[in-house]
Write a protein that holds these residues in place. Structure first.
Motif, PDB file in Angstrom:
ATOM      1  N   UNK A  61       2.279   8.674   1.395  1.00 35.39           N
ATOM      2  CA  UNK A  61       0.830   8.761   1.408  1.00 35.39           C
ATOM      3  C   UNK A  61       0.407   9.905   2.314  1.00 35.39           C
ATOM      4  N   UNK A 100       6.393  12.157  -1.668  1.00 33.73           N
ATOM      5  CA  UNK A 100       6.241  10.854  -2.308  1.00 33.73           C
ATOM      6  C   UNK A 100       5.433   9.907  -1.440  1.00 33.73           C
ATOM      7  N   UNK A 116     -13.564  15.156  -3.162  1.00 29.65           N
ATOM      8  CA  UNK A 116     -13.315  14.090  -4.136  1.00 29.65           C
ATOM      9  C   UNK A 116     -14.214  14.331  -5.347  1.00 29.65           C
ATOM     10  N   UNK A 118     -11.753  16.547   2.866  1.00 34.23           N
ATOM     11  CA  UNK A 118     -11.196  16.791   1.545  1.00 34.23           C
ATOM     12  C   UNK A 118     -12.285  16.590   0.490  1.00 34.23           C
ATOM     13  N   UNK A 170       0.545   4.101  -2.738  1.00 30.75           N
ATOM     14  CA  UNK A 170       0.178   5.452  -2.299  1.00 30.75           C
ATOM     15  C   UNK A 170       1.221   6.494  -2.704  1.00 30.75           C
ATOM     16  N   UNK A 171       2.355   6.045  -3.171  1.00 29.03           N
ATOM     17  CA  UNK A 171       3.398   6.991  -3.582  1.00 29.03           C
ATOM     18  C   UNK A 171       3.107   7.589  -4.959  1.00 29.03           C
ATOM     19  N   UNK A 179       0.080   8.999  -7.990  1.00 25.45           N
ATOM     20  CA  UNK A 179      -1.199   9.704  -8.035  1.00 25.45           C
ATOM     21  C   UNK A 179      -2.373   8.835  -8.465  1.00 25.45           C
ATOM     22  N   UNK A 222       0.826  -1.206   0.000  1.00 27.37           N
ATOM     23  CA  UNK A 222       0.000   0.000   0.000  1.00 27.37           C
ATOM     24  C   UNK A 222       0.859   1.255   0.000  1.00 27.37           C
ATOM     25  N   UNK A 223       1.982   1.194   0.700  1.00 29.71           N
ATOM     26  CA  UNK A 223       2.883   2.343   0.720  1.00 29.71           C
ATOM     27  C   UNK A 223       3.406   2.631  -0.687  1.00 29.71           C
ATOM     28  N   UNK A 237     -11.983  10.136   5.754  1.00 30.19           N
ATOM     29  CA  UNK A 237     -11.794   8.718   5.452  1.00 30.19           C
ATOM     30  C   UNK A 237     -13.043   7.897   5.786  1.00 30.19           C
ATOM     31  N   UNK A 283     -12.654  -0.604  -1.339  1.00 35.27           N
ATOM     32  CA  UNK A 283     -12.288   0.788  -1.069  1.00 35.27           C
ATOM     33  C   UNK A 283     -11.385   1.301  -2.180  1.00 35.27           C
ATOM     34  N   UNK A 284     -11.769   2.411  -2.783  1.00 36.81           N
ATOM     35  CA  UNK A 284     -10.934   3.030  -3.810  1.00 36.81           C
ATOM     36  C   UNK A 284     -10.099   4.108  -3.139  1.00 36.81           C
ATOM     37  N   UNK A 285      -8.790   4.022  -3.303  1.00 41.52           N
ATOM     38  CA  UNK A 285      -7.912   4.978  -2.636  1.00 41.52           C
ATOM     39  C   UNK A 285      -6.978   5.654  -3.617  1.00 41.52           C
ATOM     40  N   UNK A 286      -6.497   6.798  -3.174  1.00 45.31           N
ATOM     41  CA  UNK A 286      -5.581   7.604  -3.984  1.00 45.31           C
ATOM     42  C   UNK A 286      -4.638   8.261  -3.006  1.00 45.31           C
ATOM     43  N   UNK A 287      -3.336   8.076  -3.168  1.00 44.48           N
ATOM     44  CA  UNK A 287      -2.358   8.655  -2.240  1.00 44.48           C
ATOM     45  C   UNK A 287      -2.621   8.251  -0.788  1.00 44.48           C
ATOM     46  N   UNK A 288      -3.146   7.078  -0.584  1.00 46.84           N
ATOM     47  CA  UNK A 288      -3.408   6.602   0.771  1.00 46.84           C
ATOM     48  C   UNK A 288      -4.705   7.129   1.358  1.00 46.84           C
ATOM     49  N   UNK A 289      -5.457   7.902   0.570  1.00 46.19           N
ATOM     50  CA  UNK A 289      -6.695   8.522   1.058  1.00 46.19           C
ATOM     51  C   UNK A 289      -7.890   7.843   0.393  1.00 46.19           C
ATOM     52  N   UNK A 290      -8.912   7.540   1.174  1.00 43.61           N
ATOM     53  CA  UNK A 290     -10.111   6.902   0.623  1.00 43.61           C
ATOM     54  C   UNK A 290     -10.892   7.912  -0.208  1.00 43.61           C
ATOM     55  N   UNK A 291     -11.104   7.588  -1.469  1.00 48.44           N
ATOM     56  CA  UNK A 291     -11.920   8.482  -2.290  1.00 48.44           C
ATOM     57  C   UNK A 291     -13.321   7.906  -2.538  1.00 48.44           C
TER      58      UNK A 291
END
Lengths: 232, 207
Positions: free
Chosen positions: B58, B56, B67, B65, A67-68, A70, A63-64, B80, A84-92
């Motif tokens: 998360x 770089x 979306x 935020x 998440x690095x 975009x 995951x790290x 979240x 769960x759909x995520x982007x940069x470690x954030x749940x969208x």
């Protein structure tokens, strides 16, 4: 008498000899405690808790790495019944799901997702089998003319059934209770043949059900080809 | 003396075995802990991201935020775990335009990626760009006065860089459809709520 001699030898020798004996005992315990697990490394299977800890570690690393960047990625949590759909470690986006597959099929799918060097499975392709149109033809024509955009760019589909294929022989099918029609008969035929051969070659599949609104968003998200990771 | 002669070499051998044993033990422990070091680094990376720089690693969001789902044309203000606002919006149509005279080319897409709110405007006026005239087959005006439109953007505009805004619309019936030139249109009521909640620097995730 014999016993006493042994006890005397053991308990009352000089410090150097006592140290030597302690070293022997420590060496034996170190060999028993250390070398044995090392020998056991060659064994293919770890215990269940060890495997769980190992997978959790691999999951965090995966995951790290995802998440690095975009781009989006998907986390499948079968325990909480969520995708769960995520982007940069954030749940969208969160998709609530119901697992349609039986427990044997689900277990095989889970085992396959967890296996391999990389637990983030790259998406190979997605196909919308049957769907309903969000905009009817009349509205689509008017909007297309007004915006000077081709109708296929504006139209959105409400999936009845779609399939995403991931590396490692994994097929995720999402279905809804929407009544749709074939989007492309030829593409459906081709994909069915592909899936048939995939199954012959040992592909594992999982079928889930999501709401119609979630299915629209999920299909849109899948078009970007997000990798899939199974949460521990 | 005989016993000492026997025990001292035995002790030396034992020390060697001890060293070998400890070596095995260490490497064995190392195998069990292999995931820890990268995981700790990952946590550090997240904290670095939370300090406000994209970097770089998360991100960890402490504030809500935004979306934007370009396919479904939906906008969310969320954390979240919770969704505070879910609204229909309109994003870029993906249409293309080429100016026959100059050869200039435009693709009307809403860009995907991670952005931050960079401006907040009340009662914004739209300064029509060249493509707005070319698309209608009109002559591109030479003065700014002829470009200004006070009603097109609604009550508020939230900028997220490169001339892209989340703003209102006169065509609320088209919300949920991809019809814009790249900006994100929102209904008046939803825009009012979003404008009140969004702060400068609020993250915007577009996918």
């Amino acid at each position: 008498m014999h016993k006493r001699r042994w006890a005397h030898t053991y308990l009352s020798t000089k410090p150097v000899m006592r140290l030597a004996r302690v070293a022997v005992v420590m060496a034996l315990s170190a060999v028993v405690g250390g070398a044995c697990p090392a020998l056991a490394e060659g064994k293919p299977k770890a215990t269940a808790p060890q495997a769980a800890i190992e997978y959790e570690g691999r999951y965090k690393i995966a995951e790290t790495e995802l998440a690095a960047h975009d781009g989006t990625y998907l986390l499948l949590d079968l325990r909480k019944k969520r995708l769960r759909l995520k982007m940069r470690g954030v749940t969208v986006r969160d998709f609530r799901l119901t697992v349609i597959s039986d427990s044997t099929e689900t277990a095989s799918f889970v085992e396959r997702v967890r296996s391999g060097d990389r637990i983030a499975k790259q998406m190979a392709r997605v196909l919308l089998f049957e769907a309903g149109n969000r905009l009817n033809d009349t509205v689509l024509g008017i909007v297309s003319e007004a915006t000077k955009a081709p109708p296929d760019l504006i139209q959105r589909y409400i999936p009845e059934r779609m399939t995403a294929t991931f590396d490692g022989g994994l097929v995720l099918t999402a279905q809804t209770d929407v009544d749709g029609s074939s989007v492309s008969i030829f593409a459906n035929l081709l994909e069915n043949v592909r899936l048939f051969f995939d199954r012959l070659l040992g592909a594992k599949s999982l079928t889930i059900q999501v709401s119609a609104d979630d299915a629209v968003a999920l299909y849109g998200a899948l078009l970007a080809g997000p990798p899939l990771v199974l949460t521990p | 003396v005989n016993k000492a002669v026997l025990l001292i070499p035995a002790a030396l051998i034992a020390v060697v075995i001890l060293i070998i044993g400890l070596h095995f033990q260490c490497s064995s422990e190392g195998n069990h802990r292999f995931a820890e070091s990268p995981a700790v680094k990952a946590e550090d990376g997240r904290k670095a991201g939370a300090n406000g720089k994209l970097g770089s690693g998360r991100l960890r969001m402490t504030r809500p935020y935004i979306v934007i789902d370009r396919y479904a044309n939906r906008l969310f203000l969320r954390t979240d775990d919770s969704v505070f606002l879910a609204a229909d919006c309109s994003t870029g149509s993906g249409a293309q335009l080429t100016d026959a005279l100059t050869g200039r080319h435009w693709t009307f897409d809403t860009p995907a990626g991670v952005f931050q709110v960079s401006s907040k405007l009340e009662g914004p006026w739209w300064r029509k760009p060249d493509w707005a005239f070319i698309e209608e087959g009109e002559k591109v005006p030479l003065t700014d006065e002829e470009r200004m439109d006070p009603s097109m953007m609604g009550e508020y505009a939230i900028g997220f860089g490169n001339g892209y805004f989340i703003h209102g619309t006169l065509y609320e019936r088209l919300l949920g459809v991809s019809v814009t030139h790249g900006c994100v249109r929102l209904g008046a009521e939803d825009l009012r709520k979003l404008y009140a909640q969004a702060q400068m620097g609020t993250y915007i995730f577009v996918y």
